[in-house]
Scaffold this motif. Structure first.
Motif, PDB file in Angstrom:
ATOM      1  N   SER A 156       0.830  -1.213   0.000  1.00  0.00           N
ATOM      2  CA  SER A 156       0.000   0.000   0.000  1.00  0.00           C
ATOM      3  C   SER A 156       0.861   1.258   0.000  1.00  0.00           C
ATOM      4  N   ARG A 157       0.221   2.378  -0.235  1.00  0.00           N
ATOM      5  CA  ARG A 157       0.882   3.682  -0.210  1.00  0.00           C
ATOM      6  C   ARG A 157       0.133   4.580   0.768  1.00  0.00           C
ATOM      7  N   LYS A 158       0.859   5.500   1.373  1.00  0.00           N
ATOM      8  CA  LYS A 158       0.262   6.435   2.326  1.00  0.00           C
ATOM      9  C   LYS A 158       0.759   7.837   1.981  1.00  0.00           C
ATOM     10  N   THR A 159      -0.119   8.815   1.998  1.00  0.00           N
ATOM     11  CA  THR A 159       0.267  10.177   1.688  1.00  0.00           C
ATOM     12  C   THR A 159       1.188  10.731   2.763  1.00  0.00           C
ATOM     13  N   CYS A 160       2.268  11.365   2.324  1.00  0.00           N
ATOM     14  CA  CYS A 160       3.238  11.965   3.224  1.00  0.00           C
ATOM     15  C   CYS A 160       3.507  13.392   2.737  1.00  0.00           C
ATOM     16  N   ARG A 161       3.466  14.341   3.652  1.00  0.00           N
ATOM     17  CA  ARG A 161       3.679  15.744   3.309  1.00  0.00           C
ATOM     18  C   ARG A 161       4.954  16.227   4.006  1.00  0.00           C
ATOM     19  N   LEU A 162       5.867  16.805   3.214  1.00  0.00           N
ATOM     20  CA  LEU A 162       7.128  17.320   3.732  1.00  0.00           C
ATOM     21  C   LEU A 162       7.177  18.826   3.538  1.00  0.00           C
ATOM     22  N   ALA A 163       7.198  19.570   4.640  1.00  0.00           N
ATOM     23  CA  ALA A 163       7.306  21.027   4.583  1.00  0.00           C
ATOM     24  C   ALA A 163       8.790  21.389   4.542  1.00  0.00           C
ATOM     25  N   THR A 164       9.162  22.284   3.624  1.00  0.00           N
ATOM     26  CA  THR A 164      10.560  22.686   3.485  1.00  0.00           C
ATOM     27  C   THR A 164      10.690  24.206   3.527  1.00  0.00           C
ATOM     28  N   THR A 165      11.925  24.654   3.598  1.00  0.00           N
ATOM     29  CA  THR A 165      12.207  26.089   3.572  1.00  0.00           C
ATOM     30  C   THR A 165      12.938  26.484   2.290  1.00  0.00           C
ATOM     31  N   LEU A 200      14.674  16.093  -1.686  1.00  0.00           N
ATOM     32  CA  LEU A 200      13.867  14.898  -1.424  1.00  0.00           C
ATOM     33  C   LEU A 200      14.472  13.684  -2.129  1.00  0.00           C
ATOM     34  N   GLN A 201      14.850  13.843  -3.381  1.00  0.00           N
ATOM     35  CA  GLN A 201      15.418  12.721  -4.125  1.00  0.00           C
ATOM     36  C   GLN A 201      16.726  12.232  -3.495  1.00  0.00           C
ATOM     37  N   LYS A 202      17.567  13.150  -3.052  1.00  0.00           N
ATOM     38  CA  LYS A 202      18.858  12.784  -2.458  1.00  0.00           C
ATOM     39  C   LYS A 202      18.691  12.061  -1.127  1.00  0.00           C
ATOM     40  N   HIS A 203      17.644  12.401  -0.385  1.00  0.00           N
ATOM     41  CA  HIS A 203      17.436  11.865   0.961  1.00  0.00           C
ATOM     42  C   HIS A 203      16.172  11.020   1.060  1.00  0.00           C
ATOM     43  N   ARG A 204      15.756  10.484  -0.053  1.00  0.00           N
ATOM     44  CA  ARG A 204      14.505   9.727  -0.138  1.00  0.00           C
ATOM     45  C   ARG A 204      14.427   8.598   0.880  1.00  0.00           C
ATOM     46  N   THR A 205      15.482   7.815   0.990  1.00  0.00           N
ATOM     47  CA  THR A 205      15.479   6.671   1.900  1.00  0.00           C
ATOM     48  C   THR A 205      15.238   7.106   3.338  1.00  0.00           C
ATOM     49  N   GLU A 206      15.897   8.180   3.751  1.00  0.00           N
ATOM     50  CA  GLU A 206      15.741   8.676   5.129  1.00  0.00           C
ATOM     51  C   GLU A 206      14.320   9.192   5.368  1.00  0.00           C
ATOM     52  N   PHE A 207      13.745   9.901   4.400  1.00  0.00           N
ATOM     53  CA  PHE A 207      12.374  10.392   4.562  1.00  0.00           C
ATOM     54  C   PHE A 207      11.378   9.242   4.619  1.00  0.00           C
ATOM     55  N   GLU A 208      11.592   8.225   3.815  1.00  0.00           N
ATOM     56  CA  GLU A 208      10.704   7.067   3.861  1.00  0.00           C
ATOM     57  C   GLU A 208      10.824   6.356   5.205  1.00  0.00           C
ATOM     58  N   ARG A 209      12.029   6.274   5.763  1.00  0.00           N
ATOM     59  CA  ARG A 209      12.226   5.655   7.073  1.00  0.00           C
ATOM     60  C   ARG A 209      11.483   6.451   8.141  1.00  0.00           C
ATOM     61  N   MET A 210      11.623   7.781   8.114  1.00  0.00           N
ATOM     62  CA  MET A 210      10.928   8.627   9.088  1.00  0.00           C
ATOM     63  C   MET A 210       9.417   8.485   8.948  1.00  0.00           C
ATOM     64  N   ALA A 211       8.936   8.387   7.722  1.00  0.00           N
ATOM     65  CA  ALA A 211       7.500   8.227   7.485  1.00  0.00           C
ATOM     66  C   ALA A 211       7.002   6.897   8.056  1.00  0.00           C
ATOM     67  N   ARG A 212       7.774   5.840   7.880  1.00  0.00           N
ATOM     68  CA  ARG A 212       7.380   4.537   8.430  1.00  0.00           C
ATOM     69  C   ARG A 212       7.299   4.575   9.951  1.00  0.00           C
ATOM     70  N   VAL A 213       8.255   5.244  10.584  1.00  0.00           N
ATOM     71  CA  VAL A 213       8.253   5.370  12.047  1.00  0.00           C
ATOM     72  C   VAL A 213       7.012   6.118  12.502  1.00  0.00           C
ATOM     73  N   ARG A 214       6.697   7.224  11.839  1.00  0.00           N
ATOM     74  CA  ARG A 214       5.505   8.002  12.204  1.00  0.00           C
ATOM     75  C   ARG A 214       4.222   7.207  11.983  1.00  0.00           C
ATOM     76  N   LEU A 215       4.162   6.483  10.886  1.00  0.00           N
ATOM     77  CA  LEU A 215       2.981   5.676  10.604  1.00  0.00           C
ATOM     78  C   LEU A 215       2.816   4.597  11.663  1.00  0.00           C
ATOM     79  N   ALA A 216       3.896   3.924  12.024  1.00  0.00           N
ATOM     80  CA  ALA A 216       3.837   2.850  13.020  1.00  0.00           C
ATOM     81  C   ALA A 216       3.414   3.364  14.390  1.00  0.00           C
TER      82      ALA A 216
END
Length: 69
Positions: free
Chosen positions: A19-28, A39-55
């Motif tokens: 499945s997929r879940k919507t994730c919103r990243l606010a930037t400056t 986002l592309q350079k740090h994609r893996t880290e953002f996906e990891r953080m998203a999984r932690v938040r979802l869990a």
């Protein structure tokens, strides 16, 4: 991963198993190009953080919210 840019916010849909879940990243960042590149350079880290938040159930209106602010 699907990505949508809106001002300084990037919305993406990382995969969580089948499945997929919507994730919103606010930037400056000043431009959408800069934000997308980051986002592309740090994609893996953002996906990891998203999984932690979802869990842990940290959702806002069913959306995983991350911030670089």
């Amino acid at each position: 991963m699907r990505v949508k840019l809106d001002g300084g916010t990037i919305t993406f849909l990382p995969a969580f198993g089948a499945s997929r879940k919507t994730c919103r990243l606010a930037t400056t960042f000043n431009t959408q190009k800069q934000a997308f590149s980051y986002l592309q350079k740090h994609r893996t880290e953002f996906e990891r953080m998203a999984r932690v938040r979802l869990a842990s159930g940290e959702l806002e209106d069913g959306i995983i919210v991350l911030s670089l602010l």
